[in-house]
Scaffold this motif. Structure first.
Motif, PDB file in Angstrom:
ATOM      1  N   ASP A  20      -2.173   1.761   2.886  1.00  0.00           N
ATOM      2  CA  ASP A  20      -1.446   1.128   3.990  1.00  0.00           C
ATOM      3  C   ASP A  20      -2.139  -0.148   4.458  1.00  0.00           C
ATOM      4  OD1 ASP A  20       0.469   3.081   3.902  1.00  0.00           O
ATOM      5  OD2 ASP A  20      -0.170   4.106   5.737  1.00  0.00           O
ATOM      6  N   GLN A  24      -0.467  -3.810   4.486  1.00  0.00           N
ATOM      7  CA  GLN A  24      -0.417  -4.595   5.722  1.00  0.00           C
ATOM      8  C   GLN A  24      -1.055  -5.962   5.519  1.00  0.00           C
ATOM      9  OE1 GLN A  24       1.116  -3.615   8.861  1.00  0.00           O
ATOM     10  NE2 GLN A  24       1.035  -5.830   8.838  1.00  0.00           N
ATOM     11  N   ARG A  27       1.353  -8.111   3.647  1.00  0.00           N
ATOM     12  CA  ARG A  27       2.444  -8.514   4.538  1.00  0.00           C
ATOM     13  C   ARG A  27       2.009  -9.675   5.439  1.00  0.00           C
ATOM     14  NH1 ARG A  27       6.947  -5.811   5.220  1.00  0.00           N
ATOM     15  NH2 ARG A  27       7.338  -3.926   4.034  1.00  0.00           N
ATOM     16  N   MET A  61       5.582  -2.773   8.847  1.00  0.00           N
ATOM     17  CA  MET A  61       5.474  -1.829   7.738  1.00  0.00           C
ATOM     18  C   MET A  61       6.813  -1.123   7.546  1.00  0.00           C
ATOM     19  SD  MET A  61       2.415  -1.889   6.393  1.00  0.00           S
ATOM     20  CE  MET A  61       1.993  -0.321   5.670  1.00  0.00           C
TER      21      MET A  61
END
Length: 124
Positions: A20, A24, A27, A61
């Motif tokens: 994750d 992130q 992103r 997310m």
């Protein structure tokens, strides 16, 4: 030594917290690239402005990536991306190379709003 590093990466990427965090980071990198190259991307988004788009669609997310997001990430990382996906009513396999004409070093399979990494089979 390379196999040891590959095993470590595979183990880490399969840990939810690490995975994750990497997503992130990517992103945020995509958002930064979109905003610093706004003239190249602003005509290809469906939002009042690029900052709103990034805040609502890119940085959050579990939001699906659009083509423009993948292009921005490809440019930010300076890597070619090959995406294979099943499309159309007859579910035909379609290939996309981003950016067009690139020699991709990353290969992804797009299925049901999710991207999976594809690995080339190594010769034994």
């Amino acid at each position: 030594m390379a196999a040891e590093h590959e095993d470590t990466l595979l183990r880490l990427f399969n840990e939810q917290l690490i995975s994750d965090s990497v997503v992130q980071f990517l992103r945020l990198l995509t958002s930064a690239h979109l905003q610093t190259h706004a003239d190249d991307f602003c005509n290809f988004i469906e939002a009042p402005d690029l900052k709103v788009y990034c805040r609502q669609e890119v940085e959050v997310m579990a939001m699906e990536c659009d083509h423009v997001d993948i292009l921005a990430l490809s440019q930010a990382l300076d890597v070619g991306i090959h995406i294979a996906s099943m499309e159309g009513d007859e579910q035909q396999l379609v290939h996309h190379i981003i950016p067009e004409g690139a020699d991709p070093s990353v290969r992804l399979l797009y299925q049901m709003s999710h991207y999976n990494i594809l690995y080339r089979q190594t010769q034994l």
